[in-house]
Structures are given as C-alpha cells and as structure tokens.
Design a protein around this motif. Structure first.
Motif, PDB file in Angstrom:
ATOM      1  N   ALA A 136      -0.072  20.637  -1.141  1.00  0.00           N
ATOM      2  CA  ALA A 136      -0.508  19.229  -1.203  1.00  0.00           C
ATOM      3  C   ALA A 136      -1.344  18.907  -2.426  1.00  0.00           C
ATOM      4  N   VAL A 137      -1.491  19.831  -3.357  1.00  0.00           N
ATOM      5  CA  VAL A 137      -2.293  19.572  -4.556  1.00  0.00           C
ATOM      6  C   VAL A 137      -1.689  18.440  -5.388  1.00  0.00           C
ATOM      7  N   LEU A 138      -0.364  18.383  -5.503  1.00  0.00           N
ATOM      8  CA  LEU A 138       0.284  17.366  -6.335  1.00  0.00           C
ATOM      9  C   LEU A 138      -0.012  15.959  -5.813  1.00  0.00           C
ATOM     10  N   ALA A 139       0.146  15.762  -4.527  1.00  0.00           N
ATOM     11  CA  ALA A 139      -0.135  14.449  -3.940  1.00  0.00           C
ATOM     12  C   ALA A 139      -1.627  14.118  -4.034  1.00  0.00           C
ATOM     13  N   THR A 140      -2.461  15.111  -3.814  1.00  0.00           N
ATOM     14  CA  THR A 140      -3.914  14.895  -3.843  1.00  0.00           C
ATOM     15  C   THR A 140      -4.382  14.516  -5.236  1.00  0.00           C
ATOM     16  N   GLU A 141      -3.833  15.168  -6.253  1.00  0.00           N
ATOM     17  CA  GLU A 141      -4.176  14.819  -7.635  1.00  0.00           C
ATOM     18  C   GLU A 141      -3.763  13.386  -7.950  1.00  0.00           C
ATOM     19  N   TYR A 167       6.320  27.923   2.525  1.00  0.00           N
ATOM     20  CA  TYR A 167       7.297  26.838   2.392  1.00  0.00           C
ATOM     21  C   TYR A 167       6.596  25.596   1.849  1.00  0.00           C
ATOM     22  N   LYS A 168       7.370  24.548   1.587  1.00  0.00           N
ATOM     23  CA  LYS A 168       6.807  23.280   1.117  1.00  0.00           C
ATOM     24  C   LYS A 168       6.707  22.285   2.271  1.00  0.00           C
ATOM     25  N   GLY A 169       6.059  22.709   3.333  1.00  0.00           N
ATOM     26  CA  GLY A 169       5.908  21.831   4.478  1.00  0.00           C
ATOM     27  C   GLY A 169       6.369  22.494   5.763  1.00  0.00           C
ATOM     28  N   ALA A 170       6.035  21.832   6.896  1.00  0.00           N
ATOM     29  CA  ALA A 170       6.349  22.400   8.205  1.00  0.00           C
ATOM     30  C   ALA A 170       7.827  22.293   8.563  1.00  0.00           C
ATOM     31  N   ALA A 171       8.484  21.200   8.147  1.00  0.00           N
ATOM     32  CA  ALA A 171       9.874  20.982   8.548  1.00  0.00           C
ATOM     33  C   ALA A 171      10.818  22.090   8.060  1.00  0.00           C
ATOM     34  N   LEU A 207      -3.369   5.690  -1.028  1.00  0.00           N
ATOM     35  CA  LEU A 207      -4.148   6.454  -0.066  1.00  0.00           C
ATOM     36  C   LEU A 207      -3.516   7.825   0.142  1.00  0.00           C
ATOM     37  N   LEU A 208      -4.315   8.754   0.659  1.00  0.00           N
ATOM     38  CA  LEU A 208      -3.831  10.107   0.914  1.00  0.00           C
ATOM     39  C   LEU A 208      -3.845  10.397   2.408  1.00  0.00           C
ATOM     40  N   ALA A 209      -2.693  10.815   2.921  1.00  0.00           N
ATOM     41  CA  ALA A 209      -2.614  11.326   4.293  1.00  0.00           C
ATOM     42  C   ALA A 209      -2.976  12.807   4.224  1.00  0.00           C
ATOM     43  N   ALA A 210      -4.248  13.103   4.397  1.00  0.00           N
ATOM     44  CA  ALA A 210      -4.748  14.461   4.230  1.00  0.00           C
ATOM     45  C   ALA A 210      -4.688  15.230   5.536  1.00  0.00           C
ATOM     46  N   ALA A 211      -4.905  16.541   5.451  1.00  0.00           N
ATOM     47  CA  ALA A 211      -4.963  17.393   6.636  1.00  0.00           C
ATOM     48  C   ALA A 211      -5.998  18.478   6.397  1.00  0.00           C
ATOM     49  N   THR A 212      -6.159  19.353   7.358  1.00  0.00           N
ATOM     50  CA  THR A 212      -7.187  20.383   7.290  1.00  0.00           C
ATOM     51  C   THR A 212      -7.120  21.191   6.008  1.00  0.00           C
ATOM     52  N   VAL A 236       0.852  -1.189   0.000  1.00  0.00           N
ATOM     53  CA  VAL A 236       0.000   0.000   0.000  1.00  0.00           C
ATOM     54  C   VAL A 236       0.888   1.238   0.000  1.00  0.00           C
ATOM     55  N   LYS A 237       0.510   2.234  -0.811  1.00  0.00           N
ATOM     56  CA  LYS A 237       1.241   3.506  -0.853  1.00  0.00           C
ATOM     57  C   LYS A 237       0.404   4.572  -0.150  1.00  0.00           C
ATOM     58  N   LEU A 238       1.011   5.246   0.829  1.00  0.00           N
ATOM     59  CA  LEU A 238       0.353   6.319   1.561  1.00  0.00           C
ATOM     60  C   LEU A 238       1.066   7.618   1.212  1.00  0.00           C
ATOM     61  N   MET A 239       0.377   8.486   0.490  1.00  0.00           N
ATOM     62  CA  MET A 239       1.002   9.700  -0.030  1.00  0.00           C
ATOM     63  C   MET A 239       0.787  10.884   0.911  1.00  0.00           C
ATOM     64  N   VAL A 240       1.867  11.657   1.082  1.00  0.00           N
ATOM     65  CA  VAL A 240       1.850  12.841   1.937  1.00  0.00           C
ATOM     66  C   VAL A 240       2.178  14.054   1.077  1.00  0.00           C
ATOM     67  N   GLY A 241       1.371  15.102   1.191  1.00  0.00           N
ATOM     68  CA  GLY A 241       1.567  16.268   0.334  1.00  0.00           C
ATOM     69  C   GLY A 241       2.569  17.278   0.844  1.00  0.00           C
TER      70      GLY A 241
END
Length: 330
Positions: free
Chosen positions: A79-84, A191-195, A96-101, A38-43
């Motif tokens: 996260a549009v790229l991962a969501t698409e 930025y491209k993420g929180a980190a 699957l998509l690891a989505a957030a608010t 299973v692949k779990l994608m994070v945006g």
C-alpha cells in the motif's frame, strides 16, 4: 408608486427555501464540502476487505453529499504507492486513503525510503471497520487443528508456504510473531492484496495464511478452506466452533485488524467535519452492519484524536516488534 409584496407569497417563498435546504443531502450545502468528485484510494487489489470497506463507505459518502465518490485501486509495495499518492495530494478532502492496520507498520519496514510520514503526513478521520485474524489452511494442507499443523510444520521445517497480502502487511507481521512464539520455519509468499492470495490458497498453490476473516469467510462457510484458530481474545460470533489461539495452546497470540480513513495533512476543517459525520453514520447504519457482517467485518467508529493516538501507539509498537524480529523490506 411603491409596490409591496404579498405577505402570504413571502411566507410561502420562505417556506419553500427552507424546505429546499432541508431536502439537500447533508454536506451538499452551497459552498460546502465536497463540491467536486472525491477519490478514495485503496492500496490493495479489488475484492479484498480493504476494497470492500472502501466501496461501502464510498456509497455512504456519495449518497450523503450528492457527489461522485470514485474508488481507485493502486496495489503494490504493501500500500505504499497509494499512500504516497494521497500524502502528496492537495489537502482539499478530494483525495482520501482507505487505510488499514498495515499503515502503522510501513515506517518500521521501509525506513527512509518512503516519501511520507505515516503520522504527520495525514489527518486521521475515523476507523470504519474491524476484522478478526484467522489461521486458515487450503486443500494442500489437510490438518484440522493447530496442534496437527504445528506437528507437521516442525516435522519438515521450511516445507510449508504461508501467503500474505504483501511484504510487511499486518498478516505478514502476525505470521512472524506466530513463528517466533512457536518456533516453526515456513516460506513467505507475498501477494498484492487479499483477493489473489485467496485464489491461490483455494487452488493449493500455497498452504496457509493468517488472513482477515473478511477475506476468507465465504470460503470457510463453503468448506473450501479450513479455519484452525482465531487471533482474538474471544471466539468470533461468525465462527463459534473455531477456538482462539489461547484455547488451542498458543498463549498470548492476538491480532487486531482495523480499516479506516485518512486524509492529507492540513485538510480543511469543513471536509473533516463532513467525513467524521459520515464515518459515524456509516458505523451506526444497520444496512452497513449487515453488508459488512456478511464478509466477516464489523463497523467501527474511532475518530479524530483517539484515532490519532491509536495510530501513534501502533507505529511505536510495530517499530519495536520489527526490531525484535529483524523485519525489513529489501
């Protein structure tokens, strides 16, 4: 001559078969879901709260189903790229998509430029975790209270920079709401993420951020960042000495952040059943609770129709807020 089976041998074989089935990991029954990795994608980039929740759930799902669960980070465009990519995947539960608010903000900010419908293109599985949003400042902004921050921001309009994990992300929208309430003018640095955001905040390249608690808690504990207020109705148990915005004088400013699991629309009932079950086990697990709490997150398990209804409400509310604030992504 007719051969008859020894009854004790038959009984023993039956017991062995039953035991073997019982010992199989849940979801790993012959012909059941999943039969492949299973692949779990994070945006967002690795290291942020979305990534942390995704990896924790991947561990849970992998152990329960005896299948490999791969976490793939595909940051970019809020996260549009991962969501698409997930919206376009086969509805077999293997992507699957690891989505957030922020998922519920995408339609209002991107309009017809996205290749999916935030609601109709997905099967909502469950929320997995939640996190408080906190206003934090780095070493470039030596203030200790919201009042001091507002005084400084209003004295030199446009002189302060605020970082977000992406244009149109939930922290971005939260900051814009805060700006409308308080009348402060600041410069947005996405930025491209929180980190990577936190890295630059620590280094003084940006001044402040409305960050999810999970992305900054270790640095708050070490004293490298300073929390001015939490955007929740009550103080966080993890930051008992930090006031809410209501207590700090900014009335009515609350922000809820969730992290959850979405599958492509039309995903099989068998896959949904297994994913629902494991999401609820995830929320109940003491080990998961400890793992998430150390990063400022709390397990949460809102599944199925209630989760779908929540998504619909948020999509509508965020569209209204974006119109009011004239927010859009160019």
């Amino acid at each position: 001559m007719t051969l008859s089976a020894n009854p004790s041998i038959v009984a023993l074989a039956a017991c062995a078969a039953t035991l073997a089935m019982a010992l199989q990991p849940a979801g790993a029954q012959p012909g059941g879901y999943p039969q492949q990795p299973v692949k779990l994608m994070v945006g967002f980039a690795a290291g942020g709260p979305s990534d942390l929740v995704a990896r924790a759930f991947a561990d849970q799902l992998g152990k329960a189903t005896a299948q490999t669960v791969i976490v793939e980070n595909k940051p970019g465009a809020n996260a549009v790229l991962a969501t698409e990519a997930v919206a376009a995947a086969k509805p077999d539960g293997l992507t699957l998509l690891a989505a957030a608010t922020n998922h519920t903000m995408i339609p209002a900010l991107y309009g017809g430029r996205i290749k999916f419908d935030a609601a109709k293109s997905f099967t909502p599985i469950c929320t997995l975790a939640s996190s408080a949003t906190v206003l934090v400042v780095g070493p470039s902004l030596p203030v200790k209270t919201v009042a001091q921050f507002l005084e400084r921001a209003k004295a030199k309009p446009g002189s302060l920079t605020f970082a977000t994990p992406g244009q149109g992300s939930s922290p971005h929208l939260a900051t814009e709401q805060f700006r409308k309430l308080t009348g402060v003018a600041m410069v947005h640095v996405p930025y491209k993420g929180a980190a990577p955001l936190v890295t630059d905040l620590l280094g003084g390249q940006v001044d402040l951020s409305f960050a999810t608690l999970g992305s900054v808690l270790p640095h708050l504990k070490s004293g490298k960042l300073t929390a001015l207020a939490v955007a929740s109705r009550q103080r966080s148990a993890l930051l008992p000495n930090v006031p809410t915005f209501d207590e700090a004088g900014v009335k009515g400013f609350t922000v809820d952040t969730w992290y959850g699991l979405l599958a492509p629309a039309g995903t099989s009932a068998d896959a949904v059943r297994v994913l629902n079950r494991e999401a609820l086990e995830f929320a109940r697990s003491p080990a998961v609770h400890e793992r998430l709490a150390s990063a400022g997150l709390e397990p949460q398990g809102v599944c199925g129709e209630p989760f779908a209804a929540q998504l619909a409400r948020e999509i509508e509310a965020n569209a209204r807020i974006a119109r009011e604030l004239n927010l859009k992504v160019e």
